[in-house]
Design a protein around this motif. Structure first.
Motif, PDB file in Angstrom:
ATOM      1  N   ARG A   1       0.826  -1.214   0.000  1.00 57.04           N
ATOM      2  CA  ARG A   1       0.000   0.000   0.000  1.00 57.04           C
ATOM      3  C   ARG A   1       0.857   1.259   0.000  1.00 57.04           C
ATOM      4  NH1 ARG A   1      -3.832  -2.572   4.538  1.00 57.04           N
ATOM      5  NH2 ARG A   1      -5.515  -3.400   3.222  1.00 57.04           N
ATOM      6  N   GLN A   2       1.891   1.281   0.813  1.00 58.72           N
ATOM      7  CA  GLN A   2       2.733   2.471   0.915  1.00 58.72           C
ATOM      8  C   GLN A   2       3.510   2.730  -0.375  1.00 58.72           C
ATOM      9  OE1 GLN A   2       2.655   4.719   3.356  1.00 58.72           O
ATOM     10  NE2 GLN A   2       1.048   3.480   4.301  1.00 58.72           N
ATOM     11  N   PHE A   3       3.974   1.681  -1.017  1.00 57.72           N
ATOM     12  CA  PHE A   3       4.655   1.869  -2.304  1.00 57.72           C
ATOM     13  C   PHE A   3       3.701   2.434  -3.340  1.00 57.72           C
ATOM     14  CE2 PHE A   3       8.128  -0.996  -0.875  1.00 57.72           C
ATOM     15  CZ  PHE A   3       9.204  -0.228  -1.295  1.00 57.72           C
ATOM     16  N   LEU A   4       2.469   1.988  -3.321  1.00 58.90           N
ATOM     17  CA  LEU A   4       1.487   2.479  -4.295  1.00 58.90           C
ATOM     18  C   LEU A   4       1.113   3.939  -4.042  1.00 58.90           C
ATOM     19  CD1 LEU A   4      -0.878  -0.637  -4.518  1.00 58.90           C
ATOM     20  CD2 LEU A   4       0.769   0.147  -6.231  1.00 58.90           C
ATOM     21  N   ARG A   5       1.310   4.413  -2.827  1.00 62.05           N
ATOM     22  CA  ARG A   5       0.971   5.799  -2.483  1.00 62.05           C
ATOM     23  C   ARG A   5       2.098   6.782  -2.760  1.00 62.05           C
ATOM     24  NH1 ARG A   5      -1.757   4.128   3.296  1.00 62.05           N
ATOM     25  NH2 ARG A   5      -3.699   3.254   2.445  1.00 62.05           N
ATOM     26  N   LEU A   6       3.253   6.285  -3.155  1.00 66.68           N
ATOM     27  CA  LEU A   6       4.369   7.170  -3.461  1.00 66.68           C
ATOM     28  C   LEU A   6       4.041   8.076  -4.646  1.00 66.68           C
ATOM     29  CD1 LEU A   6       7.392   4.679  -3.203  1.00 66.68           C
ATOM     30  CD2 LEU A   6       6.708   6.399  -1.515  1.00 66.68           C
ATOM     31  N   ASP A   7       4.659   9.231  -4.683  1.00 72.35           N
ATOM     32  CA  ASP A   7       4.472  10.131  -5.826  1.00 72.35           C
ATOM     33  C   ASP A   7       4.934   9.467  -7.117  1.00 72.35           C
ATOM     34  OD1 ASP A   7       3.497  12.097  -4.156  1.00 72.35           O
ATOM     35  OD2 ASP A   7       5.438  13.095  -3.919  1.00 72.35           O
ATOM     36  N   ASN A   8       5.963   8.644  -6.988  1.00 68.92           N
ATOM     37  CA  ASN A   8       6.483   7.905  -8.135  1.00 68.92           C
ATOM     38  C   ASN A   8       6.511   6.419  -7.774  1.00 68.92           C
ATOM     39  OD1 ASN A   8       7.650   7.183 -10.532  1.00 68.92           O
ATOM     40  ND2 ASN A   8       9.692   7.949 -10.026  1.00 68.92           N
ATOM     41  N   PRO A   9       5.359   5.737  -7.830  1.00 73.47           N
ATOM     42  CA  PRO A   9       5.293   4.332  -7.411  1.00 73.47           C
ATOM     43  C   PRO A   9       6.056   3.417  -8.367  1.00 73.47           C
ATOM     44  CG  PRO A   9       3.224   4.986  -8.425  1.00 73.47           C
ATOM     45  CD  PRO A   9       4.052   6.234  -8.288  1.00 73.47           C
ATOM     46  N   PRO A  10       6.366   2.202  -7.929  1.00 71.16           N
ATOM     47  CA  PRO A  10       7.079   1.262  -8.806  1.00 71.16           C
ATOM     48  C   PRO A  10       6.301   0.984 -10.089  1.00 71.16           C
ATOM     49  CG  PRO A  10       7.047   0.468  -6.542  1.00 71.16           C
ATOM     50  CD  PRO A  10       6.105   1.629  -6.604  1.00 71.16           C
ATOM     51  N   GLN A  11       7.029   0.776 -11.153  1.00 71.65           N
ATOM     52  CA  GLN A  11       6.394   0.354 -12.400  1.00 71.65           C
ATOM     53  C   GLN A  11       5.993  -1.113 -12.338  1.00 71.65           C
ATOM     54  OE1 GLN A  11       8.727   1.403 -15.883  1.00 71.65           O
ATOM     55  NE2 GLN A  11       9.434   3.276 -14.904  1.00 71.65           N
ATOM     56  N   GLN A  12       6.737  -1.878 -11.531  1.00 68.75           N
ATOM     57  CA  GLN A  12       6.422  -3.284 -11.316  1.00 68.75           C
ATOM     58  C   GLN A  12       6.580  -3.606  -9.841  1.00 68.75           C
ATOM     59  OE1 GLN A  12       9.160  -4.603 -14.711  1.00 68.75           O
ATOM     60  NE2 GLN A  12       7.544  -6.135 -14.834  1.00 68.75           N
ATOM     61  N   LEU A  13       5.519  -4.140  -9.246  1.00 68.04           N
ATOM     62  CA  LEU A  13       5.526  -4.478  -7.832  1.00 68.04           C
ATOM     63  C   LEU A  13       5.062  -5.927  -7.694  1.00 68.04           C
ATOM     64  CD1 LEU A  13       4.060  -2.211  -4.992  1.00 68.04           C
ATOM     65  CD2 LEU A  13       4.608  -4.623  -4.768  1.00 68.04           C
ATOM     66  N   PHE A  14       6.007  -6.806  -7.400  1.00 67.91           N
ATOM     67  CA  PHE A  14       5.704  -8.232  -7.260  1.00 67.91           C
ATOM     68  C   PHE A  14       5.371  -8.504  -5.798  1.00 67.91           C
ATOM     69  CE2 PHE A  14       8.767  -7.709 -10.713  1.00 67.91           C
ATOM     70  CZ  PHE A  14       8.066  -8.291 -11.764  1.00 67.91           C
ATOM     71  N   ALA A  15       4.119  -8.847  -5.533  1.00 64.99           N
ATOM     72  CA  ALA A  15       3.642  -9.091  -4.172  1.00 64.99           C
ATOM     73  C   ALA A  15       3.351 -10.577  -4.021  1.00 64.99           C
ATOM     74  CB  ALA A  15       2.385  -8.267  -3.911  1.00 64.99           C
ATOM     75  N   THR A  16       4.056 -11.231  -3.118  1.00 65.75           N
ATOM     76  CA  THR A  16       3.950 -12.683  -3.031  1.00 65.75           C
ATOM     77  C   THR A  16       3.317 -13.142  -1.720  1.00 65.75           C
ATOM     78  OG1 THR A  16       6.078 -13.181  -1.951  1.00 65.75           O
ATOM     79  CG2 THR A  16       6.114 -12.738  -4.327  1.00 65.75           C
ATOM     80  N   CYS A  17       2.693 -14.307  -1.793  1.00 63.52           N
ATOM     81  CA  CYS A  17       2.112 -14.926  -0.606  1.00 63.52           C
ATOM     82  C   CYS A  17       1.882 -16.405  -0.880  1.00 63.52           C
ATOM     83  CB  CYS A  17       0.803 -14.244  -0.209  1.00 63.52           C
ATOM     84  SG  CYS A  17      -0.484 -14.314  -1.471  1.00 63.52           S
ATOM     85  N   ARG A  18       1.619 -17.169   0.170  1.00 63.91           N
ATOM     86  CA  ARG A  18       1.465 -18.611   0.015  1.00 63.91           C
ATOM     87  C   ARG A  18       0.176 -19.003  -0.681  1.00 63.91           C
ATOM     88  NH1 ARG A  18       2.374 -20.851   5.976  1.00 63.91           N
ATOM     89  NH2 ARG A  18       1.072 -19.024   6.379  1.00 63.91           N
ATOM     90  N   ASP A  19      -0.895 -18.222  -0.475  1.00 64.20           N
ATOM     91  CA  ASP A  19      -2.206 -18.597  -1.001  1.00 64.20           C
ATOM     92  C   ASP A  19      -2.875 -17.395  -1.678  1.00 64.20           C
ATOM     93  OD1 ASP A  19      -4.619 -19.778  -1.558  1.00 64.20           O
ATOM     94  OD2 ASP A  19      -5.272 -19.957   0.529  1.00 64.20           O
ATOM     95  N   PRO A  20      -2.478 -17.082  -2.899  1.00 58.64           N
ATOM     96  CA  PRO A  20      -3.029 -15.910  -3.588  1.00 58.64           C
ATOM     97  C   PRO A  20      -4.544 -15.940  -3.751  1.00 58.64           C
ATOM     98  CG  PRO A  20      -1.082 -16.719  -4.722  1.00 58.64           C
ATOM     99  CD  PRO A  20      -1.437 -17.749  -3.700  1.00 58.64           C
ATOM    100  N   GLU A  21      -5.114 -17.115  -3.887  1.00 56.16           N
ATOM    101  CA  GLU A  21      -6.555 -17.211  -4.110  1.00 56.16           C
ATOM    102  C   GLU A  21      -7.349 -16.645  -2.943  1.00 56.16           C
ATOM    103  OE1 GLU A  21      -7.873 -18.028  -6.990  1.00 56.16           O
ATOM    104  OE2 GLU A  21      -5.812 -18.215  -7.694  1.00 56.16           O
ATOM    105  N   ASN A  22      -6.801 -16.726  -1.752  1.00 56.88           N
ATOM    106  CA  ASN A  22      -7.512 -16.238  -0.565  1.00 56.88           C
ATOM    107  C   ASN A  22      -6.946 -14.927  -0.031  1.00 56.88           C
ATOM    108  OD1 ASN A  22      -9.481 -18.368  -0.217  1.00 56.88           O
ATOM    109  ND2 ASN A  22      -7.768 -19.695   0.321  1.00 56.88           N
TER     110      ASN A  22
END
Length: 249
Positions: free
Chosen positions: A22-43
């Protein structure tokens, strides 16, 4: 200012990891690519919402204790980056077990914490290292989290110097091991222009920190990003707190 082009975060479905996204997305210049990982993406409901709302977010399946997951996620990232390199890896995923005191210890639980808190981050780093090295090739950017950096989310509980109580025999030693991994990575990669640091995020109200903790995930993530924005080659290889102060190993 922190403005990495490509960021990879583990344990991003809840707590501090989700707040980092969330904080990266709120930056004035957010990442062009943000890989967010977790064990169970479906949930991962909240994380999926962010993916739907932001084209830069890519949710990936990753159990950091599973080598097949690590290799698969690395292949997906490499394909998505299209030879542009990865600027910032945040090894955030972690685990603890309650009531870790002599007389109530369990070998399986102890090894689980070492696997998640120390071995997993190291193997994730190894799998993504070629992409970090690619980003580090840039000669027009100073060594920083905008160029190429590995940030291991540790804990002051892993500091041998600061230990003032017993217990937590899985969590404390596994975070101490992560700190040693951080220092070793720094020594191995410092001539490659890759910044490496261990970061204590404070006592945060997460599954690990519990409801009585001092800080909200939002407060911690904001403070951590402020520290990351100031990191340079001179303070690589150190153990830092969310307030920017150095912690003794």
């Amino acid at each position: 200012m922190i403005c990495p082009r490509a960021v990879f975060i583990t344990g991003a479905n809840k707590g501090l990891g989700l707040e980092f996204v969330r904080q990266f997305l709120r930056l004035d210049n957010p990442p062009q690519q943000l890989f967010a990982t977790c064990r169970d993406p479906e949930n991962a409901v909240e994380l999926r919402k962010l993916e739907d709302q932001n084209a830069c977010v890519q949710v990936l399946k990753l159990d950091i204790t599973c080598e097949a997951d690590i290799k698969s996620a690395a292949r997906e990232v490499e394909s998505s980056l299209n030879n542009k390199g990865l600027n910032l890896l945040i090894n955030n995923a972690g685990v603890t077990r309650k009531r870790q005191y002599v007389g109530n210890l369990n070998k399986e639980h102890l090894l689980e914490q070492f696997s998640t808190n120390a071995v997993g981050p190291l193997l994730v780093t190894q799998s993504l290292l070629p992409m970090l090295l690619k980003a580090a090739e840039s000669r027009d950017t100073l060594v920083s989290c905008n160029k190429a950096a590995i940030v291991n989310i540790s804990s002051i509980l892993g500091s041998i110097t600061e230990s003032r109580s017993g217990g937590m025999y899985g969590y404390r030693p596994s975070k101490a091991a992560l700190n040693m991994i951080t220092k070793s990575l720094h020594e191995e990669l410092k001539e490659k222009d890759i910044l490496v640091t261990a970061l204590h995020p404070g006592w945060v109200r997460t599954d690990i920190g519990g409801p009585e903790a001092d800080m909200s995930p939002e407060e911690s993530a904001k403070a951590c990003l402020m520290v990351l924005s100031k990191l340079s080659k001179e303070n690589s290889g150190r153990f830092l707190s969310y307030d920017g102060k150095m912690i003794d190993w």
